[in-house]
Design an enzyme around this catalytic site. Sequence first.
Site, PDB file in Angstrom:
ATOM      1  N   ASN A   1       0.950  -1.188   0.058  1.00 58.02           N
ATOM      2  CA  ASN A   1      -0.103  -0.028   0.085  1.00 58.02           C
ATOM      3  C   ASN A   1       0.902   1.211   0.094  1.00 58.02           C
ATOM      4  O   ASN A   1       2.105   1.021  -0.313  1.00 58.02           O
ATOM      5  CB  ASN A   1      -1.005   0.172   1.109  1.00 58.02           C
ATOM      6  CG  ASN A   1      -2.508   0.472   0.603  1.00 58.02           C
ATOM      7  OD1 ASN A   1      -2.330   1.665   0.156  1.00 58.02           O
ATOM      8  ND2 ASN A   1      -3.556  -0.229   0.978  1.00 58.02           N
ATOM      9  N   ARG A   2       0.400   2.466   0.172  1.00 58.15           N
ATOM     10  CA  ARG A   2       0.808   3.982   0.146  1.00 58.15           C
ATOM     11  C   ARG A   2       1.579   4.363   1.357  1.00 58.15           C
ATOM     12  O   ARG A   2       1.090   4.095   2.224  1.00 58.15           O
ATOM     13  CB  ARG A   2      -0.067   4.585  -0.743  1.00 58.15           C
ATOM     14  CG  ARG A   2      -0.412   4.181  -1.987  1.00 58.15           C
ATOM     15  CD  ARG A   2      -1.713   5.095  -2.624  1.00 58.15           C
ATOM     16  NE  ARG A   2      -1.826   4.905  -3.911  1.00 58.15           N
ATOM     17  CZ  ARG A   2      -2.938   3.772  -4.338  1.00 58.15           C
ATOM     18  NH1 ARG A   2      -3.055   2.981  -3.478  1.00 58.15           N
ATOM     19  NH2 ARG A   2      -2.924   3.375  -5.454  1.00 58.15           N
TER      20      ARG A   2
ATOM     21  N   HIS B   1       3.480  -0.241  -2.528  1.00 63.34           N
ATOM     22  CA  HIS B   1       3.780  -1.743  -2.975  1.00 63.34           C
ATOM     23  C   HIS B   1       5.343  -1.658  -2.827  1.00 63.34           C
ATOM     24  O   HIS B   1       5.954  -2.745  -3.568  1.00 63.34           O
ATOM     25  CB  HIS B   1       3.139  -2.230  -3.882  1.00 63.34           C
ATOM     26  CG  HIS B   1       1.553  -2.350  -3.766  1.00 63.34           C
ATOM     27  ND1 HIS B   1       0.906  -2.153  -2.682  1.00 63.34           N
ATOM     28  CD2 HIS B   1       0.491  -2.655  -4.815  1.00 63.34           C
ATOM     29  CE1 HIS B   1      -0.312  -2.487  -2.843  1.00 63.34           C
ATOM     30  NE2 HIS B   1      -0.722  -2.479  -3.991  1.00 63.34           N
TER      31      HIS B   1
ATOM     32  N   HIS C   1      -1.222 -10.053  -3.017  1.00 63.84           N
ATOM     33  CA  HIS C   1      -2.074  -9.410  -3.845  1.00 63.84           C
ATOM     34  C   HIS C   1      -2.916 -10.230  -4.769  1.00 63.84           C
ATOM     35  O   HIS C   1      -2.822 -10.054  -5.929  1.00 63.84           O
ATOM     36  CB  HIS C   1      -1.157  -8.264  -4.375  1.00 63.84           C
ATOM     37  CG  HIS C   1      -1.772  -7.003  -4.997  1.00 63.84           C
ATOM     38  ND1 HIS C   1      -2.805  -6.933  -5.898  1.00 63.84           N
ATOM     39  CD2 HIS C   1      -1.563  -5.747  -4.346  1.00 63.84           C
ATOM     40  CE1 HIS C   1      -3.323  -5.924  -6.124  1.00 63.84           C
ATOM     41  NE2 HIS C   1      -2.384  -4.968  -5.243  1.00 63.84           N
ATOM     42  N   SER C   2      -3.258 -11.329  -4.483  1.00 66.67           N
ATOM     43  CA  SER C   2      -3.985 -12.086  -5.366  1.00 66.67           C
ATOM     44  C   SER C   2      -5.494 -11.482  -5.587  1.00 66.67           C
ATOM     45  O   SER C   2      -6.222 -10.662  -4.741  1.00 66.67           O
ATOM     46  CB  SER C   2      -4.389 -13.474  -4.663  1.00 66.67           C
ATOM     47  OG  SER C   2      -3.339 -14.439  -4.659  1.00 66.67           O
ATOM     48  N   TYR C   3      -5.736 -11.414  -7.008  1.00 62.82           N
ATOM     49  CA  TYR C   3      -7.016 -10.957  -7.563  1.00 62.82           C
ATOM     50  C   TYR C   3      -7.902 -12.508  -7.890  1.00 62.82           C
ATOM     51  O   TYR C   3      -7.648 -13.176  -8.396  1.00 62.82           O
ATOM     52  CB  TYR C   3      -6.932 -10.189  -8.888  1.00 62.82           C
ATOM     53  CG  TYR C   3      -6.179  -9.090  -9.029  1.00 62.82           C
ATOM     54  CD1 TYR C   3      -4.828  -8.943  -8.760  1.00 62.82           C
ATOM     55  CD2 TYR C   3      -6.747  -8.021  -9.279  1.00 62.82           C
ATOM     56  CE1 TYR C   3      -3.978  -7.703  -8.790  1.00 62.82           C
ATOM     57  CE2 TYR C   3      -6.104  -6.675  -9.434  1.00 62.82           C
ATOM     58  CZ  TYR C   3      -4.845  -6.568  -9.171  1.00 62.82           C
ATOM     59  OH  TYR C   3      -4.215  -5.516  -9.471  1.00 62.82           O
TER      60      TYR C   3
ATOM     61  N   ASP D   1     -11.374   0.852  -3.279  1.00 63.14           N
ATOM     62  CA  ASP D   1      -9.894   0.700  -2.970  1.00 63.14           C
ATOM     63  C   ASP D   1      -9.791   1.305  -1.828  1.00 63.14           C
ATOM     64  O   ASP D   1      -8.973   2.448  -1.726  1.00 63.14           O
ATOM     65  CB  ASP D   1      -9.636   1.408  -4.266  1.00 63.14           C
ATOM     66  CG  ASP D   1      -7.893   1.340  -4.535  1.00 63.14           C
ATOM     67  OD1 ASP D   1      -7.214   0.324  -3.677  1.00 63.14           O
ATOM     68  OD2 ASP D   1      -7.144   1.902  -5.422  1.00 63.14           O
TER      69      ASP D   1
ATOM     70  N   GLN E   1      -7.339  -4.288   2.512  1.00 65.40           N
ATOM     71  CA  GLN E   1      -7.794  -3.496   1.684  1.00 65.40           C
ATOM     72  C   GLN E   1      -8.401  -3.894   0.548  1.00 65.40           C
ATOM     73  O   GLN E   1      -8.267  -5.055   0.097  1.00 65.40           O
ATOM     74  CB  GLN E   1      -6.499  -2.958   0.650  1.00 65.40           C
ATOM     75  CG  GLN E   1      -6.382  -1.953  -0.563  1.00 65.40           C
ATOM     76  CD  GLN E   1      -6.592  -0.513  -0.040  1.00 65.40           C
ATOM     77  OE1 GLN E   1      -6.209  -0.422   1.276  1.00 65.40           O
ATOM     78  NE2 GLN E   1      -6.526   0.506  -1.043  1.00 65.40           N
TER      79      GLN E   1
ATOM     80  N   GLU F   1      -6.501  -7.627   0.625  1.00 65.16           N
ATOM     81  CA  GLU F   1      -5.071  -7.478   0.919  1.00 65.16           C
ATOM     82  C   GLU F   1      -4.967  -7.394   2.287  1.00 65.16           C
ATOM     83  O   GLU F   1      -5.283  -6.268   2.843  1.00 65.16           O
ATOM     84  CB  GLU F   1      -4.173  -6.328   0.164  1.00 65.16           C
ATOM     85  CG  GLU F   1      -4.293  -6.457  -1.280  1.00 65.16           C
ATOM     86  CD  GLU F   1      -4.356  -5.134  -1.983  1.00 65.16           C
ATOM     87  OE1 GLU F   1      -3.150  -4.249  -1.777  1.00 65.16           O
ATOM     88  OE2 GLU F   1      -5.231  -4.675  -2.720  1.00 65.16           O
TER      89      GLU F   1
HETATM   90  C1  BGC Z   1      -4.041  -0.488  -4.459  1.00 65.81           C
HETATM   91  C2  BGC Z   1      -4.520   0.146  -5.775  1.00 65.81           C
HETATM   92  C3  BGC Z   1      -3.564  -0.226  -6.951  1.00 65.81           C
HETATM   93  C4  BGC Z   1      -3.309  -1.640  -7.045  1.00 65.81           C
HETATM   94  C5  BGC Z   1      -2.242  -2.234  -7.942  1.00 65.81           C
HETATM   95  C6  BGC Z   1      -3.958  -1.895  -4.711  1.00 65.81           C
HETATM   96  O1  BGC Z   1      -3.529  -2.591  -3.776  1.00 65.81           O
HETATM   97  O2  BGC Z   1      -4.796  -0.327  -3.465  1.00 65.81           O
HETATM   98  O3  BGC Z   1      -4.771   1.394  -5.654  1.00 65.81           O
HETATM   99  O4  BGC Z   1      -3.914   0.412  -8.238  1.00 65.81           O
HETATM  100  O5  BGC Z   1      -3.218  -2.253  -5.879  1.00 65.81           O
HETATM  101  O6  BGC Z   1      -2.544  -3.251  -8.377  1.00 65.81           O
END
Ligand code: BGC
Length: 384
Positions: free
Chosen positions: A119-120, A145, A218-220, A284, A321, A349
């Site tokens: 994250n940021r 990340h 970061h699995s989708y 998000d 997240q 996440e």
């Molecule tokens: C973030 C998104 C970002 C993405 C990238 C997420 O964890 O919250 O803002 O664009 O990751 O894949």
Amino acid sequence: MSMRHLYSCILTAIVAPLILTACKNSDENKSQTASDMTAKSGITRTEFGTVDGKTVYLYSLTNAKGDLVKITNYGATVTSWVSPDKNGKRTSIVLGFDSLAGYLAKPPYFGAIVGRYGNRIAKGKFKIGADTYTLALNNNGNHLHGGIKGFDKQVWEVAPENDSIPVVTLSYLSKDGEEGYPGNLKVTVTYTLTGDDGLKIEYNAETDKPTVLNVTNHSYFNLTGDHSNTILDHKVMIKSDYYTPVDSGLIPTGELKAVKGTPFDFNTPEKIGARIAQVPGGYDHNFVLNRADSSLQMGVTVTDTASGRKLEVFTTEPGVQFYTGNFLDGSIKGSNGVPFNKNTGFCLETQHFPDSPNQPKFPTTLLKPGEKFHSITMYRVSVQ
Ligand code: BGC
């Protein structure tokens, strides 16, 4: 006091006053049903390619029920998770590629371990004591990340495996100064495919200088098992009374805002698509999980009626997240040629809150020499 104890004290201190005042679609085993499947549990390894002059491998973890999870040591990434739907048809429930080339093209963190700070971090700056640190900027003037070459783009070491157990442990030494972070950080991630179709992810880390750490997977997911479908009909439940609102750069304002009466209230299961139009850009956001301590607890469930699949998320982390694949725009295609369009995957996440190093009221992400970082998350899939 350990970081985890400190976290529960700080979280209680923050939340209590608020409460008071207010892939490819695999056809593998297609003809077999879930019930007639008895597989040999274990792990196998094949070569997946070369990165930075190092051979990269693909590990296939199978349990006795025939669930199959593939993990590469490039980014400690989950590339595929094949599980049955309600009719016994086996397809992958995560977005990924069946070749290394897909990952080298830098997809948005598909299945990877992200860190050192997932994250940021605002403007990539934070302080530890009197020292200010400046991190690599890779997201609209902020750090995301782990920076330009985060954990997701590193080749991880893998210790010899016992091939009769579906467990793989990956480790990575993040050197002092990497992407601007202080301290040599040794991190290990152990993936275990359990007998009841859980993918348990255990994180351990130690540092030789005070640093910050927030690792996650970061699995989708797309529970339909077919990424030509969106996830908008999936129903989500998140045990969370507060979330952390963000500014236009997706940096938390520092506030913990009540979800009640907003499109962020998922305490009762709701379809993702039901209120997404009311959330500019889509979900998000970091949700503060309702919890009294940092034990492993179920925080989120997601169900898909069409496939009958249900995903449960258990974690020791204070937040999650919830990201609905808003930035997927069809420019990346799966190994089957089908593009990954907007909302074709969602991420959960599990994490500490974004920008915690600059938010003294958030649970701390500081890790000091001598401390042992330990965190567990488990995703478990079943059919209903
Ligand atoms: C973030 C998104 C970002 C993405 C990238 C997420 O964890 O919250 O803002 O664009 O990751 O894949």
